[in-house]
Design an enzyme around this catalytic site. Structure first.
Site, PDB file in Angstrom:
ATOM      1  CE  LYS A  79      -9.734  -3.145   5.240  1.00 37.74           C
ATOM      2  NZ  LYS A  79      -9.732  -2.471   3.916  1.00 37.74           N
TER       3      LYS A  79
ATOM      4  CE  LYS B 254     -11.291  -1.854  -4.523  1.00 35.20           C
ATOM      5  NZ  LYS B 254     -10.726  -0.535  -4.067  1.00 35.20           N
TER       6      LYS B 254
ATOM      7  CE  LYS C 160      -4.887   3.194   4.518  1.00 30.16           C
ATOM      8  NZ  LYS C 160      -5.361   1.942   4.191  1.00 30.16           N
TER       9      LYS C 160
ATOM     10  CG  ASP D 297      -8.020  -9.731  -1.709  1.00 27.23           C
ATOM     11  OD1 ASP D 297      -8.328 -10.459  -0.817  1.00 27.23           O
ATOM     12  OD2 ASP D 297      -8.310  -9.545  -2.918  1.00 27.23           O
TER      13      ASP D 297
END
Lengths: 376, 258
Positions: free
Chosen positions: B17, B12, B43, B132
């Protein structure tokens, strides 16, 4: 937006290149599109369609399929078609919408093969690239899938690489070439992509020499050289003295000797001509013109596959229509040899124009007038 | 042929991550391995900790400029950071327009076209993938020539676990195509109630293991404040040890997978 064309039509796309390459294999070709790409291929990019139709189907992709990604439904429908039509090879071909939404065409083909037990190839074509890329993509995929790795080289055998109606039309250039080679005692193996069979494909590593007859053929030839070590020769016999010159080169290459330069250079005659087309065909035509005593400077330009190493000073790989128009406007040329559409731009109005039909450019409007090179 | 371990890290948005991926990259590098980390998030901050905050143009930044697009070379898009980690950021479209998924595909195509894997021959490739699996583009790293194995980063929070299930479903949908397998779950703790039990329940449901349990750690925060991974800035910290153990485990699992 560099691809925006004001004068020129859209050129044949990568999916048409793939379909064209598969045409003679009796393959069930499924174009994953709303129907426009399929219609474009069969009616505008495939001159053979009017005399011999093939199992080319359209998935009629709809908004809801794109949103929901209904791969399972597609797999099921393709398998149904394959069973009903009793084909021995299936190809799933991508177009712009599947490309934009990231559809996994190669993966879907794997599922099709697992489900129906027939070989299936998936091509992630996008419609953003030209036909030459599709020809090369299909050629590599076919070789990877069907060519036997351990084959014994057959002395004197050649493969023909890169012959497609998108460059040569459907006027007999393929048969003329085979007749010429066989008449000279040269065995013809695999005929990529006019007259190609699965049997030829299996054995294509056995050729002593690959003849790259188009720029796409050169890319495929480089791939086959890496895979099997087969050398290649680029060029096409353009008729007259050039045909014998080309044949001599083929025989020299088969004998393992380096062909000596046999074409005179420009002799400083006034004027300069530009040939626009497939790089290999245009280069071969330049050779013929020089052999016949044309002493002008002659340059080659192409929108399509390009081998920089084979280009001469003054030759140009064209990025888009704007680059083509700039080339014409800079005053270098007084003669243009190109497809009629390329001659029908304002910048070419004052040039001495000679038609060289290129079906990938002007499609069905001129493909009946595609030249037969060898008998000329 | 050079054997590469190719790992995709999914989870998510905002779950950590990039922090996990960058620390793993640093841990692999400390083991003497050549690592390539590919940020697949518009990003474009996946590799920030490896590059000590230094910003470079992304693949899509360069493609956006038509003049540059045809002349891009590997050195323009691959930048070396801590431990020799080779960093790539795919980048994304202008916010609000364009298509981020197609952007990932295009960036991957560019890497292929430039023969990046063959030129650098990394031992480990880490794909750090946005949130996702929302569309085909973001499933790209799971496909045939990319990751061999997917690890899902999650906390015990409901939405993070929901995303984990979605990602697992995508992996499962691709099973018939012989794509990446689910390697396990990386628990990145947010200190919610019964966190381990909640994540273990989902791991059981997905028939996989929790391969690492990463505590909330000041060393991670302090390292990030200094523009570094905890593995680099605080190599003796507990959390750095956890990342090193995780790197060993993933390497062993990759070897076993063959």
């Amino acid at each position: 937006m560099g691809q925006l064309c004001i004068y020129l039509p859209p050129f044949a796309s990568d999916y048409s290149g793939v379909c064209s390459a598969l045409y003679d294999l009796g393959c069930l070709t499924i174009i994953n599109d709303a129907s426009c790409c399929t219609a474009h291929y069969v009616y505008c990019d495939e001159p053979r369609w009017s005399r011999q139709q093939r199992p080319v189907l359209c998935t009629t992709l709809r908004n809801v399929d794109a949103i929901l990604g209904q791969d399972a439904k597609l797999v099921e429908r393709v398998c149904d078609a394959a069973v009903n039509m009793d084909v021995n090879l299936i190809a799933l071909v991508g177009t712009p919408v599947p490309a934009i939404i990231g559809m996994d065409t190669a993966g879907i083909a794997r599922e099709v093969e697992a489900l129906c037990g027939k070989p299936a190839l998936g091509f992630d074509t996008t419609g953003f690239a030209y036909y030459d890329k599709g020809l090369v993509m299909a050629g590599k995929a076919l070789v990877e899938r069907f060519a036997e790795r351990d084959v014994r080289v057959v002395p004197g055998r050649v493969n023909i690489l890169g012959m497609s109606p998108l460059d040569f039309g459907d006027v007999g250039n393929d048969a003329d070439l085979v007749t010429l080679l066989e008449g000279a005692g040269i065995m013809v193996g695999a005929r990529f992509f006019m007259g190609l069979t699965l049997e030829q494909l299996r054995d294509c590593g056995a050729a002593t020499l690959n003849l790259a007859v188009s720029a796409a053929g050169v890319q495929l030839a480089k791939y086959l050289r890496r895979r099997f070590g087969t050398p290649y020769l680029a060029g096409f016999p353009m008729g007259g003295a050039h045909t014998q010159c080309w044949l001599d080169r083929v025989k020299a290459a088969l004998a393992g000797s380096v062909p000596a330069p046999q074409v005179p250079q420009a002799a400083g005659a006034p004027g300069r001509a530009l040939i626009v087309g497939d790089q290999v065909l245009a280069d071969s035509l330049r050779e013929r013109m020089r052999l016949e005593g044309d002493g002008r400077g002659i340059d080659v330009a192409s929108f399509f596959a390009w081998d920089a190493a084979a280009a001469q000073a003054g030759d140009a790989h064209l990025a888009n229509e704007a680059a083509y128009l700039r080339l014409l406007r800079d005053g270098t040329y007084d003669a243009l040899i190109a497809d009629p559409f390329l001659g029908d731009v304002p910048a070419a109005a004052d040039l001495d124009f000679t038609s060289l039909v290129h079906p990938a450019v002007s499609s069905k409007l001129h493909w009946g007038d595609a030249p037969r090179f060898i008998p000329s | 042929m050079h054997r590469m371990l190719k790992i995709a890290i999914y989870g998510k948005g905002g779950i950590g991550k990039s922090t996990v991926t960058a620390n793993l990259a640093a841990a692999f590098a400390q083991m003497g391995l050549k690592v390539m980390q590919i940020g697949c998030d518009p990003k474009s901050d996946s590799t920030s900790l490896i590059l000590h905050g230094q910003e470079y143009p992304t693949v899509l930044d360069l493609i956006r400029s038509e003049a540059d697009a045809a002349n891009i070379v590997l050195e323009d898009i691959v930048h070396e950071g801590y431990g020799g980690v080779l960093c790539v950021e795919a980048g994304g479209p202008t916010p609000g327009i364009g298509c981020a998924g197609r952007g990932i595909i295009t960036a991957f195509d560019k890497l292929e076209e430039l023969d990046a894997y063959e030129v650098y021959q990394p031992d480990v490739v880490l794909y750090d993938v946005l949130g996702d699996v929302v569309c085909g583009g973001f499933a790209m790293p799971m496909r045939a020539q990319y990751a061999d194995v997917v690890y899902i980063v999650t906390s015990g929070e409901k939405m993070a676990l929901y995303a984990a299930r979605n990602i697992a479903t995508a992996i499962s949908n691709f099973r018939a195509r012989g794509y990446a397998q689910l390697g396990g779950i990386i628990l990145n703790r947010r200190n919610v109630v019964d966190e381990l039990a909640r994540v273990q329940a989902v791991a059981n449901e997905l028939s996989c293991d929790i391969v690492a349990d990463i505590p909330r750690s000041d060393h991670i925060t302090w390292g990030e404040d200094a523009g570094m991974t905890a593995v680099e800035a605080y190599p003796r910290s507990e959390v750095a040890g956890i990342f090193r153990n995780l790197a060993k485990r993933l390497l062993e699992a990759g070897g076993a997978r063959g």
